[in-house]
Design an enzyme around this catalytic site. Structure first.
Site, PDB file in Angstrom:
ATOM      1  N   GLY A  82       0.827  -1.223   0.000  1.00 13.37           N
ATOM      2  CA  GLY A  82       0.000   0.000   0.000  1.00 13.37           C
ATOM      3  C   GLY A  82       0.852   1.260   0.000  1.00 13.37           C
ATOM      4  O   GLY A  82       1.970   1.269   0.534  1.00 13.37           O
ATOM      5  N   ASP A 177       4.795  -7.798   5.133  1.00  9.86           N
ATOM      6  CA  ASP A 177       4.738  -8.847   4.103  1.00  9.86           C
ATOM      7  C   ASP A 177       5.804  -8.615   3.032  1.00  9.86           C
ATOM      8  O   ASP A 177       6.463  -9.563   2.587  1.00  9.86           O
ATOM      9  CB  ASP A 177       3.347  -8.869   3.450  1.00  9.86           C
ATOM     10  N   THR A 204       4.928   1.572   5.949  1.00  9.66           N
ATOM     11  CA  THR A 204       3.501   1.261   6.088  1.00  9.66           C
ATOM     12  C   THR A 204       2.850   2.308   6.976  1.00  9.66           C
ATOM     13  O   THR A 204       3.377   2.643   8.051  1.00  9.66           O
ATOM     14  CB  THR A 204       3.178  -0.152   6.632  1.00  9.66           C
TER      15      THR A 204
HETATM   16  P1  FBP Z   1       0.678  -2.102   3.617  1.00 11.24           P
HETATM   17  O1  FBP Z   1       0.584  -3.060   4.758  1.00 11.24           O
HETATM   18  O2  FBP Z   1       1.094  -2.729   2.356  1.00 11.24           O
HETATM   19  O3  FBP Z   1       1.513  -0.912   3.957  1.00 11.24           O
HETATM   20  O4  FBP Z   1      -0.784  -1.537   3.333  1.00 11.24           O
HETATM   21  C1  FBP Z   1      -1.462  -0.767   4.247  1.00 11.24           C
HETATM   22  C2  FBP Z   1      -2.925  -0.577   3.922  1.00 11.24           C
HETATM   23  O5  FBP Z   1      -3.151   0.784   3.654  1.00 11.24           O
HETATM   24  C3  FBP Z   1      -3.810  -1.077   5.065  1.00 11.24           C
HETATM   25  O6  FBP Z   1      -3.948  -0.104   6.074  1.00 11.24           O
HETATM   26  C4  FBP Z   1      -5.083  -1.403   4.338  1.00 11.24           C
HETATM   27  O7  FBP Z   1      -5.839  -2.370   5.033  1.00 11.24           O
HETATM   28  C5  FBP Z   1      -4.605  -1.933   3.022  1.00 11.24           C
HETATM   29  O8  FBP Z   1      -3.354  -1.326   2.786  1.00 11.24           O
HETATM   30  C6  FBP Z   1      -5.529  -1.647   1.878  1.00 11.24           C
HETATM   31  O9  FBP Z   1      -5.054  -2.290   0.746  1.00 11.24           O
HETATM   32  P2  FBP Z   1      -5.375  -1.862  -0.750  1.00 11.24           P
HETATM   33  O10 FBP Z   1      -4.545  -0.656  -1.057  1.00 11.24           O
HETATM   34  O11 FBP Z   1      -4.916  -3.034  -1.540  1.00 11.24           O
HETATM   35  O12 FBP Z   1      -6.828  -1.568  -0.839  1.00 11.24           O
END
Ligand code: FBP
Length: 554
Positions: A82, A177, A204
């Site tokens: 993300g 991850d 993150t």
């Molecule tokens: P990361 O763990 O990859 O940093 O992602 C964080 C996040 O923003 C979470 O808070 C959220 O649940 C998720 O990504 C949402 O994922 P997507 O961008 O795939 O909708």
């Protein structure tokens, strides 16, 4: 037509601060090593899986009195997972360090996340190219993705691409991850004598990639400040109109760090913390009852309004839900190849198949949920096997249950108010904001430092910059071996090595701060209005570090 907004233009000129050791020059460093390290849990399994990279020491950099000569090194960089504010500055810091070390060095950006290194999709990052992205939010410079790097075939393809570009190190900018991917890739590269190094950078907004060496992941500061601004604005609106209860779900995946930080910055009436719900074994009904208790008591004070902050992952921490979701994860994984399930025409058919596979208790819990939530719980897991909690509308589930509960209380003459709700979800709003000065400096330092780790020949390390509550000059740069943060967890029905997520510590100073004020904030409106992030002006408002960090490192 203008090409850049005034803030874009001004931010491009900002010069991020570095720890003094790094500011003295990339070729003026000496590396100090600590003792051998161990994995946080499941030591034997982690040691077996990472037999070539396990147990390395924590390292820190100090200034050397001799200038080193740096060999030519081409580096590849990947943005993974993300978006988080500051990713562009990590790449800028890496680029500047690499060019400072040797002007012949090249930086390649792999496009679209980890799949870029497998498919050989890349761009060379040049000075003209990077200059347009300095101090800006977003990951649009090279894009991101959530491909899990774990198979022999993926590793072999990555090696071919690296050989073609003469790349001797890869930097993976990601969360728990993605840095698990980094550890696996580092191990494979060593095992196969490729000579290619892998370094991670802690990204993150969720704030759950932290430990004694990693004080905070980048992006947490800017994202929480953005959510706090929005919560503050809503608090002012609620306090002006005095007619709505606002239910604000805040992104952050499993851990509640983001909700807790935003709650401390704004002091809403209620901030739910998932880790507390789990520790107290609170059922969904008990959570609803406790919220209704505050709503009823506020009506007695003539207040028909309020603010509730809800962590995104709450549903996974309610014990009855946790057990049901764990079974669902295994069942939906097994059903991926079951044509009865994949071809089911209606949601009801799908629910019936699921109900027939769940045990009695879990089936009861699943069946008790509104259809909307049931279908959201069945949505695809992400490539790492996580439930996509951002897509589960917990705020709406709570509102529905609270409405029912209040109408019961009304019948019994225990509630005389008028309940009107507004549901919000803040997540994507904060992930690509212009990085705060803290994140701009921290990210630039992490990227610069990542190249220092490469220059000293390390692999399987996470770039670490500590002492963050102090001015940037006093920050401590170094590296932490990735295997030190790992344990075994069940993913897609199998036990896998993963970086352990840091959850909110209920005996820690940050949660204690909320707990100490909870009753006062519930009844007496102590709302704070943090306002928009300030980039220019007095240091007291421009260089604030997260409250979490201030409390944890007093
Ligand atoms: P990361 O763990 O990859 O940093 O992602 C964080 C996040 O923003 C979470 O808070 C959220 O649940 C998720 O990504 C949402 O994922 P997507 O961008 O795939 O909708």
């Amino acid at each position: 037509m203008r090409e850049l907004s005034p803030l874009q233009t001004e931010r491009l000129k900002y010069e991020p601060k570095l720890p003094q050791t790094l500011a003295n020059g990339i070729n003026m460093l000496v590396m100090k090593q600590g003792n051998a390290t161990e994995a946080v849990r499941d030591k034997e399994d982690i040691k077996r899986i990472f037999s070539n990279t396990y147990g390395k020491p924590v390292v820190t950099f100090e200034t050397s009195d001799k200038k080193q000569v740096s060999e030519i090194k081409n580096v590849g960089v990947i943005l993974s997972g993300g978006q988080a504010p500051g990713g562009h500055n990590v790449i800028a810091g890496l680029f500047d360090a690499l060019k400072q070390a040797n002007a012949e060095n090249k930086l390649y950006g792999f496009l679209g996340g980890p799949s870029g290194i497998i498919d050989g999709k890349y761009v060379e990052i040049t000075s003209d190219f990077i200059d347009k992205y300095r101090n800006t939010g977003g990951f649009d410079i090279i894009g991101s993705g959530r491909t899990k790097l774990e198979t022999e075939e993926q590793f072999k393809k990555s090696l071919e691409v690296c050989k073609k570009l003469n790349i001797s190190a890869v930097v993976i900018i990601g969360g728990d991850d993605s840095n698990t991917n980094a550890a696996l890739l580092a191990e494979w590269f060593v095992k196969n004598n490729t000579g290619i190094q892998v370094i991670g950078c802690p990204k993150t907004i969720d704030g759950d990639l932290k430990n004694e060496q990693i004080e905070v992941s980048f992006g947490f500061d800017t994202a929480t400040k953005t959510y706090a601004e929005l919560i503050g604005n809503i608090q002012r609106d609620a306090n002006s109109a005095k007619k709505y209860w606002h239910f604000i779900k805040i992104m952050g995946r499993s851990a509640s760090h983001v909700a807790l930080e935003a709650g401390l910055q704004t002091q809403p009436n209620i901030t739910l913390i998932s880790e507390e719900v789990e520790a107290k074994k609170m059922s969904l009904k008990q959570i609803v009852d406790s919220i209704c208790d505050v709503i009823v008591r506020r009506v007695d004070m003539g207040k028909n309004f309020g603010i509730i902050v809800i962590p995104e992952g709450l549903i996974e921490f309610i014990p009855e839900m946790k057990s049901m979701i764990a079974s669902l994860n295994d069942i939906t994984h097994d059903l991926e190849n079951d044509s009865n399930y994949t071809n089911a025409k209606t949601l009801k058919e799908k629910f019936d198949i699921i109900l027939s596979k769940l045990d009695e208790n879990n089936a009861k819990v699943f069946d008790s949920l509104p259809e909307l939530i049931k279908s959201q719980l069945l949505m695809d897991r992400d490539p790492h096997g996580n439930v996509q909690v951002s897509k589960i509308e917990t705020e709406k589930l709570l509102i529905e249950m609270i409405k029912k509960n209040l109408s019961e209380l009304k019948k019994q003459g225990k509630y005389t108010g008028k309940f009107s709700d507004q549901a919000h979800f803040f997540g994507y709003e904060g992930r690509c904001a212009f990085p705060s000065n803290f994140d701009a400096d921290y990210c630039y330092s992490l990227g610069f430092n990542a190249f220092a780790l490469i220059n000293f020949g390390l692999t399987g390390y996470l770039s670490s910059v500590r002492n963050l509550v102090k001015p940037a000059k006093e920050w401590i740069a170094g590296g932490v071996p990735l295997t030190m943060m790992m344990n075994m967890e069940k993913r897609h029905g199998e036990m896998k090595p993963v970086i352990q997520k840091a959850l909110v510590k209920l005996d820690g100073p940050v949660f204690k701060e909320l707990e100490a004020h909870r009753e006062d904030w519930a009844m007496n409106d102590r709302y704070l209005f943090p306002g928009a992030i300030q980039y220019f002006g007095p240091t007291e408002v421009c260089d604030l570090v997260p409250v979490t960090l201030q409390l944890e490192h007093k």
